[in-house]
Design a protein around this motif. Sequence first.
Motif, short mmCIF file in Angstrom:
data_model
loop_
_atom_site.label_atom_id
_atom_site.label_comp_id
_atom_site.label_asym_id
_atom_site.label_seq_id
_atom_site.Cartn_x
_atom_site.Cartn_y
_atom_site.Cartn_z
N ARG A 1 -4.65 3.68 9.01
CA ARG A 1 -4.72 2.43 9.78
C ARG A 1 -5.90 1.57 9.36
O ARG A 1 -5.78 0.35 9.22
CB ARG A 1 -4.80 2.73 11.27
N GLN A 2 -7.04 2.21 9.18
CA GLN A 2 -8.21 1.45 8.74
C GLN A 2 -8.01 0.92 7.32
O GLN A 2 -8.44 -0.19 7.01
CB GLN A 2 -9.45 2.32 8.81
N LEU A 3 -7.38 1.71 6.49
CA LEU A 3 -7.09 1.27 5.12
C LEU A 3 -6.22 0.03 5.13
O LEU A 3 -6.46 -0.91 4.37
CB LEU A 3 -6.42 2.40 4.34
N GLN A 4 -5.23 -0.02 6.01
CA GLN A 4 -4.38 -1.21 6.12
C GLN A 4 -5.17 -2.42 6.60
O GLN A 4 -4.98 -3.53 6.10
CB GLN A 4 -3.21 -0.93 7.06
N ARG A 5 -6.06 -2.23 7.58
CA ARG A 5 -6.91 -3.35 8.04
C ARG A 5 -7.80 -3.85 6.91
O ARG A 5 -7.97 -5.06 6.73
CB ARG A 5 -7.81 -2.90 9.21
N GLY B 1 -7.71 -7.71 4.58
CA GLY B 1 -8.77 -8.70 4.45
C GLY B 1 -10.05 -8.40 5.19
O GLY B 1 -11.05 -9.06 4.99
N ALA B 2 -10.03 -7.43 6.11
CA ALA B 2 -11.27 -7.06 6.80
C ALA B 2 -12.22 -6.43 5.78
O ALA B 2 -11.78 -5.76 4.84
CB ALA B 2 -10.98 -6.06 7.92
N SER B 3 -13.50 -6.65 5.95
CA SER B 3 -14.45 -6.04 5.02
C SER B 3 -14.72 -4.60 5.44
O SER B 3 -14.47 -4.21 6.58
CB SER B 3 -15.75 -6.83 4.97
N LEU B 4 -15.25 -3.83 4.53
CA LEU B 4 -15.61 -2.46 4.85
C LEU B 4 -16.69 -2.43 5.94
O LEU B 4 -16.70 -1.54 6.77
CB LEU B 4 -16.09 -1.75 3.57
N ASP B 5 -17.54 -3.43 5.95
CA ASP B 5 -18.55 -3.53 7.00
C ASP B 5 -17.91 -3.77 8.37
O ASP B 5 -18.40 -3.27 9.38
CB ASP B 5 -19.55 -4.66 6.69
N ASP B 6 -16.80 -4.53 8.40
CA ASP B 6 -16.09 -4.74 9.67
C ASP B 6 -15.52 -3.45 10.23
O ASP B 6 -15.29 -3.34 11.42
CB ASP B 6 -14.94 -5.75 9.49
N LEU B 7 -15.28 -2.47 9.37
CA LEU B 7 -14.75 -1.19 9.81
C LEU B 7 -15.85 -0.25 10.29
O LEU B 7 -15.57 0.87 10.71
CB LEU B 7 -13.98 -0.51 8.67
N LEU C 1 0.82 -1.21 0.00
CA LEU C 1 0.00 0.00 0.00
C LEU C 1 0.86 1.26 0.00
O LEU C 1 0.52 2.25 -0.65
CB LEU C 1 -0.92 0.03 1.22
N SER C 2 1.96 1.22 0.73
CA SER C 2 2.78 2.43 0.87
C SER C 2 3.47 2.82 -0.42
O SER C 2 3.78 4.00 -0.61
CB SER C 2 3.81 2.24 1.99
N VAL C 3 3.71 1.89 -1.32
CA VAL C 3 4.40 2.23 -2.56
C VAL C 3 3.45 2.54 -3.72
O VAL C 3 3.90 2.94 -4.79
CB VAL C 3 5.39 1.12 -3.00
N LEU C 4 2.15 2.39 -3.50
CA LEU C 4 1.19 2.66 -4.55
C LEU C 4 1.06 4.16 -4.79
O LEU C 4 0.99 4.94 -3.84
CB LEU C 4 -0.19 2.09 -4.19
N GLY C 5 1.00 4.55 -6.04
CA GLY C 5 0.70 5.93 -6.39
C GLY C 5 -0.79 6.17 -6.28
O GLY C 5 -1.56 5.31 -5.86
N GLU C 6 -1.22 7.35 -6.70
CA GLU C 6 -2.63 7.71 -6.59
C GLU C 6 -3.51 6.74 -7.39
O GLU C 6 -4.50 6.23 -6.87
CB GLU C 6 -2.84 9.14 -7.08
N HIS C 7 -3.13 6.46 -8.61
CA HIS C 7 -3.93 5.56 -9.45
C HIS C 7 -3.85 4.12 -8.96
O HIS C 7 -4.81 3.37 -9.06
CB HIS C 7 -3.50 5.67 -10.91
#
Length: 189
Positions: free
Chosen positions: A171-175, A179-185, A64-70
């Motif tokens: 932090r939530q993006l990393q969770r 593998g956590a679902s958006l609903d889990d957040l 995730l940390s090395v990904l650009g905007e796209h």
Amino acid sequence: MPAFAALALAVAGPVFLLVWLYRVLGVGGLVLGVVLLSAVAVVGRRWRRATVRRRRGIYTPAELSVLGEHGLVAAVERMLRRDGWHVISMPDEGRPRLYARDRGGRQLDVAFRAADEAPADNAPAGPAPLREVGRPGVDRLTRVVISRGAYSRTDVLWASRQGGVHLVDGRQLQRWAAGASLDDLGLPG
């Protein structure tokens, strides 16, 4: 026909390499060739596993940390699809934006905020939660704003007053990417 040629090359190439190494270096060359081909197979297998994992919408924090905007937009799109959302890219004034709808009829408007846009000095102590602040907005669209950084208290207060706006911090993006679902957040159903 091209696939057959590639398959023939994939099988014949290593065989010709082993035969050539055996003729040039003898048994030592054969052993060297087998070790070399084994190393290539191990590296290829690891690369393939990582590629398949990312296509399924699972990312490591380092990825995730090395990904650009796209790249981040593509990753979020894959993660939404992994969670069962139908996703459409709808850029807005040159900024990436996604529209998503699930089978239950829920709708998301996903926007992205660069980490450097979020002030770090006023960041809350913990991660900014995906907060249920009432019902979705008037247009029944839940807005999700994603950032790799942290949100300031001002941002969290603004989102809580809007109704239907949810903030996803780094932090939530990393969770979510793990593998956590958006609903889990905490996305309201």
